[in-house]
Scaffold this motif. Structure first.
Motif: not given
Length: 104
Positions: A22, A74, A76, A94-95
């Motif tokens: 990220w 999934y 985050r 997101e996945s």
């Protein structure tokens, strides 16, 4: 008691490694920032597989093995000001799909 694993005992048939990354964020006052990444089996995060707790890195490497179900996962991220504990909302979700490549 501490469990001792015998070499070769219960070794996974496969291990899949995924790196979640990220973008860094900056606190307006320059305080250090920490991140918390959560990986789950469902998009509502009712079945959490990994919760990193607060870390300073902007990536996390997860290893899934035969003990982890294959399928969609999934994830985050949340950030916080490490000094004042200011936490904005979670990131978008997101996945990714985990599968055993030996089946192809």
């Amino acid at each position: 008691p501490v469990l001792v694993r015998t070499p070769g005992q219960m070794a996974p048939e496969y291990e899949l490694t995924f790196v979640m990354r990220w973008n860094p964020v900056t606190a307006p006052d320059g305080d250090p920032i920490e991140y918390r990444m959560v990986l789950a089996e469902y998009p509502n995060f009712t079945s959490v597989v990994i919760d990193t707790g607060w870390i300073s890195q902007t990536s996390y490497t997860a290893t899934l093995s035969t003990w982890s179900p294959l399928g969609t996962y999934y994830w985050r991220v949340m950030s916080r000001d490490a000094v004042h504990d200011v936490q904005p909302p979670w990131s978008s979700v997101e996945s990714f799909y985990a599968w055993d490549t030996r089946e192809e």
